[in-house]
Design a protein around this motif. Structure first.
Motif, mmCIF file in Angstrom:
data_model
loop_
_atom_site.group_PDB
_atom_site.id
_atom_site.type_symbol
_atom_site.label_atom_id
_atom_site.label_comp_id
_atom_site.label_asym_id
_atom_site.label_seq_id
_atom_site.Cartn_x
_atom_site.Cartn_y
_atom_site.Cartn_z
ATOM 1 N N PRO A 122 0.825 -1.220 0.000
ATOM 2 C CA PRO A 122 0.000 0.000 0.000
ATOM 3 C C PRO A 122 0.853 1.261 0.000
ATOM 4 N N ASP A 123 0.579 2.155 -0.933
ATOM 5 C CA ASP A 123 1.271 3.449 -1.048
ATOM 6 C C ASP A 123 2.779 3.289 -1.242
ATOM 7 N N GLY A 124 3.215 2.094 -1.659
ATOM 8 C CA GLY A 124 4.627 1.886 -1.894
ATOM 9 C C GLY A 124 5.485 1.908 -0.650
ATOM 10 N N GLN A 173 -6.702 -8.873 -3.829
ATOM 11 C CA GLN A 173 -7.665 -7.985 -4.461
ATOM 12 C C GLN A 173 -7.845 -6.727 -3.621
ATOM 13 N N PRO A 174 -8.320 -5.640 -4.246
ATOM 14 C CA PRO A 174 -8.557 -4.402 -3.480
ATOM 15 C C PRO A 174 -9.579 -4.613 -2.374
ATOM 16 N N THR A 175 -9.414 -3.878 -1.300
ATOM 17 C CA THR A 175 -10.331 -3.937 -0.166
ATOM 18 C C THR A 175 -10.882 -2.544 0.120
ATOM 19 N N GLU A 176 -11.809 -2.483 1.056
ATOM 20 C CA GLU A 176 -12.375 -1.182 1.418
ATOM 21 C C GLU A 176 -11.322 -0.269 2.040
ATOM 22 N N ASN A 177 -10.430 -0.866 2.830
ATOM 23 C CA ASN A 177 -9.384 -0.061 3.465
ATOM 24 C C ASN A 177 -8.310 0.359 2.465
ATOM 25 N N LEU A 181 -5.285 -0.965 -4.134
ATOM 26 C CA LEU A 181 -4.415 -2.141 -4.191
ATOM 27 C C LEU A 181 -4.610 -2.874 -5.511
ATOM 28 N N PRO A 182 -3.529 -3.162 -6.238
ATOM 29 C CA PRO A 182 -3.686 -3.876 -7.520
ATOM 30 C C PRO A 182 -4.104 -5.324 -7.291
ATOM 31 N N SER A 183 -4.800 -5.875 -8.256
ATOM 32 C CA SER A 183 -5.218 -7.268 -8.187
ATOM 33 C C SER A 183 -4.147 -8.137 -8.834
ATOM 34 N N PHE A 184 -3.649 -9.128 -8.079
ATOM 35 C CA PHE A 184 -2.624 -10.029 -8.613
ATOM 36 C C PHE A 184 -2.680 -11.359 -7.876
ATOM 37 N N LYS A 185 -1.956 -12.335 -8.418
ATOM 38 C CA LYS A 185 -1.890 -13.666 -7.830
ATOM 39 C C LYS A 185 -0.471 -13.940 -7.366
ATOM 40 N N ARG A 186 -0.351 -14.475 -6.164
ATOM 41 C CA ARG A 186 0.962 -14.799 -5.589
ATOM 42 C C ARG A 186 1.081 -16.317 -5.471
#
Length: 232
Positions: A122-124, A173-177, A181-186
């Protein structure tokens, strides 16, 4: 009537490609672990059972004449003496709670965590994370995982990757908080420490070697996933 190879190939369905969105990134993450160095202590219940089993067998064991025991005691007698002092199970790193050292929790598995910037933070801002890298031009996803670990420890000669395929994955995935946030798979790969007790960890602000219980302290929101995919 025979169908030619050309007509047969035309009738087959097209090959399926890699199913993922072009905007969705894939991250290869490495669970780098050090296996236990000493045998874990026996559970009190197991120890009590073994003690009971030994005493039970002693009641029905075969009894030999005393002369046999005297002869065995006379064997191997000499003027030599070996003073053996076992190494302590509790090290200085345990006493000082030095989590940057591999010389701690010798009877447990340890896992490497890094503190620094990573994809999806978040925010780098720097966060705690496993060694990882965004999948790019590597031949395979495992090659990407190897590159991620190599960039941290500098050399893979004292490592062993367990298998060619990831053993777990998670979807971010992005959340309300954190709506940005980018969506990606780890995807997680497992690698183990081999024949060393020290690494020169780089490409991060800080690092720790933690047990499974301590690992949950750094990722409380992912505790359920970590408990399922990591052996204690």
């Amino acid at each position: 009537m025979r169908r030619t190879l050309t007509s047969l190939a035309r009738s087959l369905p097209p090959a399926r490609g890699f199913c993922t969105s072009t905007s969705e990134k894939i991250v290869a993450s490495v669970l780098f672990e050090r296996l236990p160095v000493v045998i874990p202590k026996i559970d009190p219940v197991v120890y009590a059972f073994q003690e009971f089993s030994f005493r039970w067998r002693q009641q029905y064991r075969r009894k030999y004449p005393d002369e046999i025991f005297k002869r065995s005691e006379e064997r191997g007698k000499g003027d030599y003496q070996i003073d053996y002092v076992p190494a302590p199970r509790v090290t200085e790193a345990d006493k000082n709670n030095d989590r940057r050292s591999l010389q701690r929790a010798l009877d447990r598995r340890l896992y490497l965590l890094l503190f620094g910037t990573t994809y999806g933070a978040p925010d780098g801002k720097p966060v705690w994370h496993f060694p990882e890298k965004v999948y790019g031009s590597e031949e395979t996803l495992r090659k990407c995982a190897e590159s991620a670990l190599e960039s941290v420890i500098g050399d893979l000669s004292h490592t062993y990757f367990v298998g060619n395929a990831p053993f777990a994955h998670m979807v971010i995935q992005p959340t309300e908080n954190v709506p940005d946030l980018p969506s990606f798979k780890r995807f997680f790969f497992k690698s183990q420490v081999i024949a060393t007790n020290k690494y020169d960890i780089g490409k991060c602000t800080d690092h720790v070697w933690v047990t499974k219980d301590e690992l949950v302290e750094y990722f409380p929101e992912q505790a359920e996933l970590l408990n399922k995919m990591i052996i204690g």
